[in-house]
Design a protein around this motif. Structure first.
Motif, PDB file in Angstrom:
ATOM      1  N   GLN A  97     -10.686  -2.895  24.211  1.00  0.00           N
ATOM      2  CA  GLN A  97     -11.722  -3.117  23.193  1.00  0.00           C
ATOM      3  C   GLN A  97     -13.083  -3.391  23.841  1.00  0.00           C
ATOM      4  O   GLN A  97     -14.112  -2.935  23.344  1.00  0.00           O
ATOM      5  CB  GLN A  97     -11.355  -4.317  22.294  1.00  0.00           C
ATOM      6  CG  GLN A  97     -10.156  -4.092  21.369  1.00  0.00           C
ATOM      7  CD  GLN A  97      -8.838  -4.509  21.986  1.00  0.00           C
ATOM      8  OE1 GLN A  97      -8.642  -4.395  23.191  1.00  0.00           O
ATOM      9  NE2 GLN A  97      -7.917  -4.987  21.169  1.00  0.00           N
ATOM     10  N   ILE A  98     -13.071  -4.167  24.921  1.00  0.00           N
ATOM     11  CA  ILE A  98     -14.333  -4.490  25.606  1.00  0.00           C
ATOM     12  C   ILE A  98     -14.869  -3.234  26.296  1.00  0.00           C
ATOM     13  O   ILE A  98     -16.066  -2.946  26.242  1.00  0.00           O
ATOM     14  CB  ILE A  98     -14.117  -5.632  26.643  1.00  0.00           C
ATOM     15  CG1 ILE A  98     -13.626  -6.913  25.944  1.00  0.00           C
ATOM     16  CG2 ILE A  98     -15.391  -5.899  27.437  1.00  0.00           C
ATOM     17  CD1 ILE A  98     -14.575  -7.508  24.935  1.00  0.00           C
ATOM     18  N   ARG A  99     -13.999  -2.460  26.916  1.00  0.00           N
ATOM     19  CA  ARG A  99     -14.461  -1.246  27.601  1.00  0.00           C
ATOM     20  C   ARG A  99     -14.974  -0.209  26.603  1.00  0.00           C
ATOM     21  O   ARG A  99     -15.818   0.610  26.946  1.00  0.00           O
ATOM     22  CB  ARG A  99     -13.330  -0.656  28.448  1.00  0.00           C
ATOM     23  CG  ARG A  99     -12.915  -1.551  29.596  1.00  0.00           C
ATOM     24  CD  ARG A  99     -12.024  -0.827  30.587  1.00  0.00           C
ATOM     25  NE  ARG A  99     -10.698  -0.532  30.089  1.00  0.00           N
ATOM     26  CZ  ARG A  99      -9.659  -1.365  30.160  1.00  0.00           C
ATOM     27  NH1 ARG A  99      -9.803  -2.551  30.713  1.00  0.00           N
ATOM     28  NH2 ARG A  99      -8.476  -1.015  29.692  1.00  0.00           N
ATOM     29  N   ASN A 100     -14.439  -0.226  25.387  1.00  0.00           N
ATOM     30  CA  ASN A 100     -14.915   0.723  24.376  1.00  0.00           C
ATOM     31  C   ASN A 100     -16.346   0.433  23.940  1.00  0.00           C
ATOM     32  O   ASN A 100     -17.058   1.333  23.511  1.00  0.00           O
ATOM     33  CB  ASN A 100     -14.015   0.680  23.136  1.00  0.00           C
ATOM     34  CG  ASN A 100     -12.696   1.388  23.367  1.00  0.00           C
ATOM     35  OD1 ASN A 100     -12.561   2.177  24.300  1.00  0.00           O
ATOM     36  ND2 ASN A 100     -11.715   1.107  22.523  1.00  0.00           N
ATOM     37  N   ARG A 101     -16.745  -0.820  24.010  1.00  0.00           N
ATOM     38  CA  ARG A 101     -18.089  -1.195  23.553  1.00  0.00           C
ATOM     39  C   ARG A 101     -19.038  -1.490  24.714  1.00  0.00           C
ATOM     40  O   ARG A 101     -20.222  -1.179  24.640  1.00  0.00           O
ATOM     41  CB  ARG A 101     -18.008  -2.453  22.671  1.00  0.00           C
ATOM     42  CG  ARG A 101     -17.462  -2.251  21.294  1.00  0.00           C
ATOM     43  CD  ARG A 101     -18.347  -1.406  20.402  1.00  0.00           C
ATOM     44  NE  ARG A 101     -19.573  -2.093  19.964  1.00  0.00           N
ATOM     45  CZ  ARG A 101     -20.615  -1.475  19.407  1.00  0.00           C
ATOM     46  NH1 ARG A 101     -20.592  -0.169  19.234  1.00  0.00           N
ATOM     47  NH2 ARG A 101     -21.691  -2.145  19.048  1.00  0.00           N
ATOM     48  N   GLY A 102     -18.569  -2.145  25.725  1.00  0.00           N
ATOM     49  CA  GLY A 102     -19.419  -2.596  26.828  1.00  0.00           C
ATOM     50  C   GLY A 102     -19.997  -1.412  27.599  1.00  0.00           C
ATOM     51  O   GLY A 102     -19.348  -0.390  27.766  1.00  0.00           O
ATOM     52  N   THR A 103     -21.254  -1.579  28.030  1.00  0.00           N
ATOM     53  CA  THR A 103     -21.952  -0.494  28.709  1.00  0.00           C
ATOM     54  C   THR A 103     -22.411  -0.923  30.102  1.00  0.00           C
ATOM     55  O   THR A 103     -22.560  -2.119  30.387  1.00  0.00           O
ATOM     56  CB  THR A 103     -23.205  -0.089  27.912  1.00  0.00           C
ATOM     57  OG1 THR A 103     -24.116  -1.203  27.879  1.00  0.00           O
ATOM     58  CG2 THR A 103     -22.848   0.306  26.472  1.00  0.00           C
ATOM     59  N   VAL A 104     -22.659   0.071  30.936  1.00  0.00           N
ATOM     60  CA  VAL A 104     -23.174  -0.213  32.276  1.00  0.00           C
ATOM     61  C   VAL A 104     -24.599  -0.774  32.158  1.00  0.00           C
ATOM     62  O   VAL A 104     -24.973  -1.712  32.869  1.00  0.00           O
ATOM     63  CB  VAL A 104     -23.135   1.051  33.154  1.00  0.00           C
ATOM     64  CG1 VAL A 104     -23.679   0.757  34.550  1.00  0.00           C
ATOM     65  CG2 VAL A 104     -21.708   1.586  33.256  1.00  0.00           C
ATOM     66  N   GLY A 105     -25.383  -0.250  31.227  1.00  0.00           N
ATOM     67  CA  GLY A 105     -26.733  -0.777  31.016  1.00  0.00           C
ATOM     68  C   GLY A 105     -26.705  -2.245  30.606  1.00  0.00           C
ATOM     69  O   GLY A 105     -27.554  -3.035  31.031  1.00  0.00           O
ATOM     70  N   GLY A 106     -25.714  -2.618  29.802  1.00  0.00           N
ATOM     71  CA  GLY A 106     -25.576  -4.011  29.391  1.00  0.00           C
ATOM     72  C   GLY A 106     -25.208  -4.902  30.570  1.00  0.00           C
ATOM     73  O   GLY A 106     -25.665  -6.042  30.674  1.00  0.00           O
ATOM     74  N   ASN A 107     -24.401  -4.386  31.477  1.00  0.00           N
ATOM     75  CA  ASN A 107     -24.048  -5.130  32.689  1.00  0.00           C
ATOM     76  C   ASN A 107     -25.315  -5.410  33.513  1.00  0.00           C
ATOM     77  O   ASN A 107     -25.508  -6.513  34.026  1.00  0.00           O
ATOM     78  CB  ASN A 107     -23.041  -4.321  33.518  1.00  0.00           C
ATOM     79  CG  ASN A 107     -21.962  -5.168  34.183  1.00  0.00           C
ATOM     80  OD1 ASN A 107     -21.688  -4.984  35.362  1.00  0.00           O
ATOM     81  ND2 ASN A 107     -21.348  -6.086  33.461  1.00  0.00           N
ATOM     82  N   LEU A 108     -26.192  -4.393  33.596  1.00  0.00           N
ATOM     83  CA  LEU A 108     -27.451  -4.560  34.331  1.00  0.00           C
ATOM     84  C   LEU A 108     -28.377  -5.516  33.599  1.00  0.00           C
ATOM     85  O   LEU A 108     -29.068  -6.325  34.224  1.00  0.00           O
ATOM     86  CB  LEU A 108     -28.139  -3.208  34.517  1.00  0.00           C
ATOM     87  CG  LEU A 108     -27.445  -2.255  35.492  1.00  0.00           C
ATOM     88  CD1 LEU A 108     -28.090  -0.872  35.429  1.00  0.00           C
ATOM     89  CD2 LEU A 108     -27.528  -2.798  36.911  1.00  0.00           C
ATOM     90  N   GLY A 109     -28.396  -5.413  32.258  1.00  0.00           N
ATOM     91  CA  GLY A 109     -29.254  -6.299  31.472  1.00  0.00           C
ATOM     92  C   GLY A 109     -28.838  -7.747  31.665  1.00  0.00           C
ATOM     93  O   GLY A 109     -29.669  -8.628  31.841  1.00  0.00           O
ATOM     94  N   ALA A 110     -27.527  -7.983  31.657  1.00  0.00           N
ATOM     95  CA  ALA A 110     -27.024  -9.344  31.829  1.00  0.00           C
ATOM     96  C   ALA A 110     -27.205  -9.808  33.271  1.00  0.00           C
ATOM     97  O   ALA A 110     -27.425 -10.985  33.529  1.00  0.00           O
ATOM     98  CB  ALA A 110     -25.547  -9.413  31.423  1.00  0.00           C
ATOM     99  N   ALA A 111     -27.093  -8.870  34.223  1.00  0.00           N
ATOM    100  CA  ALA A 111     -27.300  -9.165  35.647  1.00  0.00           C
ATOM    101  C   ALA A 111     -26.516 -10.383  36.122  1.00  0.00           C
ATOM    102  O   ALA A 111     -27.000 -11.163  36.944  1.00  0.00           O
ATOM    103  CB  ALA A 111     -28.792  -9.328  35.960  1.00  0.00           C
ATOM    104  N   SER A 112     -25.313 -10.546  35.598  1.00  0.00           N
ATOM    105  CA  SER A 112     -24.473 -11.643  36.065  1.00  0.00           C
ATOM    106  C   SER A 112     -23.994 -11.327  37.483  1.00  0.00           C
ATOM    107  O   SER A 112     -23.664 -10.187  37.782  1.00  0.00           O
ATOM    108  CB  SER A 112     -23.261 -11.773  35.136  1.00  0.00           C
ATOM    109  OG  SER A 112     -22.217 -12.457  35.798  1.00  0.00           O
TER     110      SER A 112
END
Ligand SMILES: Cc1cc2nc3c(=O)[nH]c(=O)nc-3n(C[C@H](O)[C@H](O)[C@H](O)COP(=O)(O)OP(=O)(O)OC[C@H]3O[C@@H](n4cnc5c(N)ncnc54)[C@H](O)[C@@H]3O)c2cc1C
Ligand code: FES
Ligand code: FES
Lengths: 285, 156
Positions: A97-112
């Motif tokens: 479910q998370i992989r269906n919605r989560g994006t690489v751009g969001g990972n960069l935006g969060a920059a965790s």
């Protein structure tokens, strides 16, 4: 709170320029957790789901342009062979479910520092295309992360895409956590061998204030590998590589693990990732 | 704000939605569809799993406004009138339901798996259900239910 819903990339950039305090939302897998727990009440949400361009990827001048809004599931299904390191990292993210919605751009935006895309993108020497109404610029991935959960975006900028050169050699990704699914990494490591340039790329996750490379380990290994003969890798080289990766990290103790454990696991993951990658390289001959 | 979506094949409209609320809240509190459960509100438990344009997602992580003009199927939309979908029926028969809180999310996730992969291996079942937590059953009966549903759907 406003809900801004641009229908095109140009509209999205105009909205961000007009509302620099608006929080972009793509898959929402970071943003909605904050909202649900009332950690944060932004003045506006800027929904990027209707911007079709962001959800596309294509190849241009031999490089993949991965739209910021492409989900992990699509990276896995559509780019497993083209961007193997990123696809491996994507498979370890959350749950279906998370992989269906989560994006690489969001990972960069969060920059965790714990974001799983980062070690793979660092190792692959990706660059980030960011844009505003003022124009577009390209940021080398290693310069994109500026602090804990901070990135190089200006308040009026959005991530448009990630540019990655398909590999000339093997890539690996390794992540350690308390179980197999749904786990934030305790430490992670990405590796890419670049035989065309005879260089090595690395990326360290969850073991420093930002995702980072291990430059000293990279140059050491690039000099030691038998790129032409593809001879067996000396144990001492793999071990030294692991030590140098470990030396590049500066982790802390936290609820997920101790600094000492992170350092140890990094040296082990680096050594193993190298053994797997070298094995792939030998077999490809 | 006003939200218009298609839910279980029907066009639905709700007013006065706060843009930051979740699709899960809209479904449960504004549309009267309490099938999707709210347990964690942080994507960890999967009990809120619904289809958004045919893709299983955690409804708690979709902003209400993002659901505008989208097609949503909840667990309420899977049965055919009074006839349970085979996945639902097999959960009942296999004893895969105890308190039932996780069940709606698991049903949607299993439904999606069997649509993509009619004869899944055990590792495939485990992987497909990795985003759904159950605190009661120990999962064995849930795996039984999915295997049973796969067999039944193959023969009907
Ligand atoms: C249960 C659960 C498990 C998770 N497991 C993992 C995991 O294993 N590994 C991992 O790395 N992460 C994990 N995450 C975190 C999250 O899924 C990832 O960080 C994901 O990549 C976020 O993508 P998104 O599209 O959902 O981002 P969103 O939540 O929409 O946005 C995240 C951030 O990026 C910004 N943003 C989004 N798009 C853009 C853009 N185009 N330009 C500028 N800023 C933008 C947003 O404003 C926000 O600050 C998990 C989250 C949950 C809820
Ligand atoms: S309530 Fe949505 S995942 Fe738990
Ligand atoms: S049956 Fe109670 S949580 Fe699964």
């Amino acid at each position: 709170m406003d809900f801004l819903q641009p229908r095109s990339w140009a509209e999205a950039l105009e909205a961000k320029a007009a509302h620099p305090g608006a929080v972009p939302i793509a898959g929402g897998t970071d943003v909605m957790v904050e909202l649900n727990f009332d950690k944060h009440r932004p003045e506006a949400l800027l929904d990027l789901n209707r911007v079709d361009d962001l959800a596309q990827w294509w190849t241009e001048d031999g490089r993949v342009r991965l739209g910021a809004g492409v989900s992990y599931s699509r990276v896995i299904d559509e780019l497993g062979d083209t961007l193997p390191g990123l696809a491996m990292a994507s498979r370890t993210v959350g749950s279906p479910q998370i992989r269906n919605r989560g994006t690489v751009g969001g990972n960069l935006g969060a920059a965790s520092p714990a974001g799983d895309a980062h070690p793979a993108l660092l190792a692959a020497e990706a660059s980030v295309e960011v844009a505003s109404t003022r124009g577009t610029r390209s940021i080398p991935i290693a310069e994109f992360y500026t602090g804990v959960k901070r990135n190089a975006l200006e308040p009026d900028e959005l991530v448009a895409a990630i540019w990655v050169t398909p590999p000339s050699g093997p890539q690996q990704f390794s992540k350690i956590g308390t179980r197999n699914a749904m786990v934030i990494s305790v430490a992670a490591f990405g590796l890419a061998l670049h035989p065309d340039r005879r260089t090595v790329g690395t990326g360290i996750g969850s073991a420093a204030p930002t995702p980072r490379r291990a430059p000293d380990a990279e140059s050491f290994l690039a000099g030691e590998l038998d790129w032409d003969g593809r001879r067996e890798l000396a144990d001492s080289v793999a071990r030294e590589f692991g030590e140098r990766v470990r030396a590049a990290a500066s982790p802390i103790d936290d609820v997920r693990g101790t600094a000492a454990y992170r350092l140890h696991s990094l040296s082990v993951m680096a050594r193993r990732a190298l053994a797997w990658a070298w094995h792939d390289y030998q077999r490809a001959a | 704000m006003r939200i218009t979506t298609t839910v279980n094949g029907e066009s639905r409209q709700v007013d006065d939605v706060w843009p930051g609320e979740s699709l899960l809240y809209v479904l449960r509190e504004r549309m009267g569809l309490p099938g999707s459960k709210n347990a964690c509100e942080q994507g960890e438990c999967g009990s809120c799993t619904v289809y958004l344009d045919n893709v299983p997602v955690c409804a708690c992580l979709v902003a209400a406004g993002q659901a505008q003009d989208r097609d949503i199927t909840t667990v309420e939309g899977l049965a055919d009138g009074e006839d349970l979908h085979p996945v639902q029926q097999c959960f009942v028969e296999a004893g895969a339901v105890q308190c039932g809180f996780c069940t709606p999310g698991l049903i949607v996730a299993a439904h999606d798996l069997l649509a993509r992969e009619p004869q899944p291996s055990d590792p495939e079942i485990r992987e497909a259900l990795a985003g759904n937590l159950c605190r009661c059953t120990g999962y064995e009966k849930i795996l039984d239910a999915v295997r049973l549903a796969a067999d039944r759907m193959a023969t009907t």
